[in-house]
Scaffold this motif. Sequence first.
Motif, PDB file in Angstrom:
ATOM      1  N   CYS A  90       0.815  -1.225   0.000  1.00 40.10           N
ATOM      2  CA  CYS A  90       0.000   0.000   0.000  1.00 40.10           C
ATOM      3  C   CYS A  90       0.848   1.275   0.000  1.00 40.10           C
ATOM      4  O   CYS A  90       0.303   2.368   0.116  1.00 40.10           O
ATOM      5  N   SER A 115      -5.273   2.421  -2.106  1.00 42.25           N
ATOM      6  CA  SER A 115      -5.439   1.090  -1.504  1.00 42.25           C
ATOM      7  C   SER A 115      -6.565   1.061  -0.467  1.00 42.25           C
ATOM      8  O   SER A 115      -7.058  -0.017  -0.128  1.00 42.25           O
ATOM      9  N   PHE A 119      -9.569   1.859  -0.797  1.00 36.01           N
ATOM     10  CA  PHE A 119     -10.833   1.398  -1.380  1.00 36.01           C
ATOM     11  C   PHE A 119     -10.947  -0.115  -1.332  1.00 36.01           C
ATOM     12  O   PHE A 119     -12.038  -0.661  -1.254  1.00 36.01           O
ATOM     13  N   ASP A 120      -9.806  -0.790  -1.399  1.00 34.69           N
ATOM     14  CA  ASP A 120      -9.766  -2.256  -1.312  1.00 34.69           C
ATOM     15  C   ASP A 120      -8.456  -2.627  -0.615  1.00 34.69           C
ATOM     16  O   ASP A 120      -7.499  -3.029  -1.275  1.00 34.69           O
ATOM     17  N   PRO A 121      -8.397  -2.466   0.713  1.00 31.77           N
ATOM     18  CA  PRO A 121      -7.135  -2.686   1.435  1.00 31.77           C
ATOM     19  C   PRO A 121      -6.588  -4.101   1.199  1.00 31.77           C
ATOM     20  O   PRO A 121      -7.361  -5.066   1.180  1.00 31.77           O
ATOM     21  N   PRO A 122      -5.275  -4.208   1.003  1.00 29.50           N
ATOM     22  CA  PRO A 122      -4.663  -5.509   0.716  1.00 29.50           C
ATOM     23  C   PRO A 122      -4.485  -6.375   1.976  1.00 29.50           C
ATOM     24  O   PRO A 122      -3.482  -7.045   2.143  1.00 29.50           O
ATOM     25  N   SER A 130      -7.305 -12.320   3.894  1.00 31.57           N
ATOM     26  CA  SER A 130      -8.607 -12.796   4.377  1.00 31.57           C
ATOM     27  C   SER A 130      -8.455 -13.749   5.564  1.00 31.57           C
ATOM     28  O   SER A 130      -9.376 -13.915   6.347  1.00 31.57           O
ATOM     29  N   ARG A 160      -7.271  -9.930  11.001  1.00 31.43           N
ATOM     30  CA  ARG A 160      -7.594  -8.888  10.017  1.00 31.43           C
ATOM     31  C   ARG A 160      -7.596  -7.499  10.679  1.00 31.43           C
ATOM     32  O   ARG A 160      -7.031  -6.543  10.143  1.00 31.43           O
TER      33      ARG A 160
END
Length: 151
Positions: free
Chosen positions: A42, A85, A87-90, A93, A107
Amino acid sequence: SVKKVGISSECSSKWEKILGEKEETMVDAQIVSDTGHVLDDCGLGAIGGAIESMDAVYIEGMVASSHPGLSQESMEKAMQTFYASLFDPPIPSYSNIKDPALRKYARNKVGENMTEMYKKIYDLVKSEKGGYADVSFLGHSPEQVKALLSS
């Protein structure tokens, strides 16, 4: 389960406790490793490393903006990457973690670590020690970043 194979409940409880502690230790180690990868992905990893390097050689009157890796251009580029990043953090899961509470903890902890690094950078940039002429590249406060990453 160990109870099915005839192990006493006392012994079974002892082993379940040991295994639970081991799993938590392994998850914590994985979080540390994953945080490093996520920070690199990020855009904050290199900045964090440069800050550590600067702190190691810091002398009174030194400004961050003149330190290698912390220039105005480096900061602007890192912040653009970081904000994109959000918007869709890496964040992984952790689907391999069976316990949902432990999976959520992992998480959340990576998100908290990202927020802590951002706050460290934000505070440095805003401080006198930063030496940045233009801080408009800081588009979010640490509190806003925390809210975005915890949602």
